[in-house]
Motif scaffolding. Structure first.
Motif, PDB file in Angstrom:
ATOM      1  N   ASN A  58       6.299  -3.505   2.249  1.00 36.56           N
ATOM      2  CA  ASN A  58       5.714  -2.337   1.564  1.00 36.56           C
ATOM      3  C   ASN A  58       6.649  -1.619   0.602  1.00 36.56           C
ATOM      4  O   ASN A  58       6.204  -0.739  -0.151  1.00 36.56           O
ATOM      5  CB  ASN A  58       5.232  -1.331   2.620  1.00 36.56           C
ATOM      6  N   SER A  59       7.915  -1.920   0.639  1.00 36.11           N
ATOM      7  CA  SER A  59       8.915  -1.302  -0.251  1.00 36.11           C
ATOM      8  C   SER A  59       9.054   0.210  -0.052  1.00 36.11           C
ATOM      9  O   SER A  59       9.393   0.945  -0.975  1.00 36.11           O
ATOM     10  CB  SER A  59       8.599  -1.593  -1.725  1.00 36.11           C
ATOM     11  N   HIS A  60       8.751   0.701   1.144  1.00 37.36           N
ATOM     12  CA  HIS A  60       9.028   2.106   1.497  1.00 37.36           C
ATOM     13  C   HIS A  60       9.068   2.227   3.010  1.00 37.36           C
ATOM     14  O   HIS A  60       8.644   1.312   3.734  1.00 37.36           O
ATOM     15  CB  HIS A  60       7.988   3.067   0.900  1.00 37.36           C
ATOM     16  N   ASN A  80       4.167   5.135  -5.779  1.00 40.21           N
ATOM     17  CA  ASN A  80       2.917   5.163  -6.540  1.00 40.21           C
ATOM     18  C   ASN A  80       1.994   6.273  -6.050  1.00 40.21           C
ATOM     19  O   ASN A  80       1.338   6.957  -6.859  1.00 40.21           O
ATOM     20  CB  ASN A  80       2.205   3.816  -6.416  1.00 40.21           C
ATOM     21  N   GLU A  81       1.939   6.487  -4.728  1.00 38.04           N
ATOM     22  CA  GLU A  81       1.102   7.550  -4.171  1.00 38.04           C
ATOM     23  C   GLU A  81       1.559   8.920  -4.656  1.00 38.04           C
ATOM     24  O   GLU A  81       0.749   9.771  -5.037  1.00 38.04           O
ATOM     25  CB  GLU A  81       1.128   7.498  -2.646  1.00 38.04           C
ATOM     26  N   SER A  95       4.326   6.034  -0.612  1.00 42.37           N
ATOM     27  CA  SER A  95       4.970   5.181  -1.602  1.00 42.37           C
ATOM     28  C   SER A  95       5.207   5.948  -2.894  1.00 42.37           C
ATOM     29  O   SER A  95       4.636   7.030  -3.120  1.00 42.37           O
ATOM     30  CB  SER A  95       4.102   3.956  -1.893  1.00 42.37           C
TER      31      SER A  95
END
Length: 251
Positions: A174-176, A184-185, A182
């Protein structure tokens, strides 16, 4: 031009009748002079110009000091419709803006400003959401939290702390971090500062638990190393004894 002639007539009448008793200036016209005051629609004017009724000004009404509306507090200036400004110059002393019956904006006698609240307790108190199109700078920011939202639950005995292998797998996928929004969120929806602070505190408390666990593992390893070193020393001593014994046999 007509307004100027009217005003000249008013001032001339005021000068002419200063110090005199009540006088009607023209038969059939409710215009009276009394003690140097001019009354329109009132026979005993108490001010330089005293209008007993509704007055209309075709242009502007200007005053060098104050404009008082009504004889009792509060004095009210209405912009028409359901929107009103209220200036209370009595013992309370406040400035208010109403939309209908709701007080939308208030400055009280203490200099406290309330938006959406009638009795502000701070220099600026806002009841509702606030949007700042720019930088908000403060020497101190206080964020309140609802009961149970502060992540001390991490230290509860039944808290399911992920092992580091699980955390690594989550990050790779997930890269977080788990339970952290995230990039992006946040970029799309923005982020509640108080909520994010609590989530970061959760991660700090989890890191504390990982550190404690690693410290325990480190202490165990140190103990094993110490035991191995002691055993190694005993073996070395025994080996030295055997070597000496062999040397003595050869003699």
């Amino acid at each position: 031009m007509k307004i100027r002639l009217f005003l000249l007539m008013v001032f001339a009448c005021m000068i002419a009748f200063q110090g005199q008793s009540q006088t009607q200036l023209h038969a059939g016209v409710p215009l009276y002079a009394y003690n140097g005051n001019l009354g329109v629609g009132t026979v005993s004017p108490q001010y330089k110009l005293d209008v007993g009724g509704i007055a209309r000004f075709a242009s502007e009404l200007k005053a060098q000091t104050s404009i008082y509306l009504g004889n009792t507090n509060p004095s009210r200036l209405s912009s028409g419709g359901n929107h009103e400004f209220d200036i209370n110059y009595g013992t309370e002393g406040s400035f208010n803006y109403y939309s209908g019956t709701a007080n939308q904006f208030r400055i009280d006698s203490n200099g406290y400003v309330g938006i959406g609240i009638t009795s502000p307790s701070e220099k600026l108190e806002v009841n509702g959401n606030t949007l700042v199109q720019g930088t908000l700078e403060a020497s101190k920011v206080k964020v309140t939290a609802t009961p149970g939202s502060v992540p001390d639950y991490v230290f509860s005995a039944n808290y399911e702390l992920k092992n580091l292998n699980e955390v690594e797998d989550f990050i790779k996928a997930n890269s977080h971090l788990p339970n952290i929004p995230s990039a992006n969120e946040i970029e799309t929806n923005g982020q509640d500062v108080g909520e994010l602070q609590l989530k970061l505190l959760e991660k700090i408390e989890e890191l504390t638990l990982y550190t404690i666990e690693q410290e325990k593992e480190h202490e165990k390893k140190e103990g094993r190393i110490e035991r191995l070193e002691n055993e190694n020393l005993k073996l070395k001593t025994r080996l030295d004894e055997i070597e000496n014994f062999i040397k003595n046999l050869k003699r």
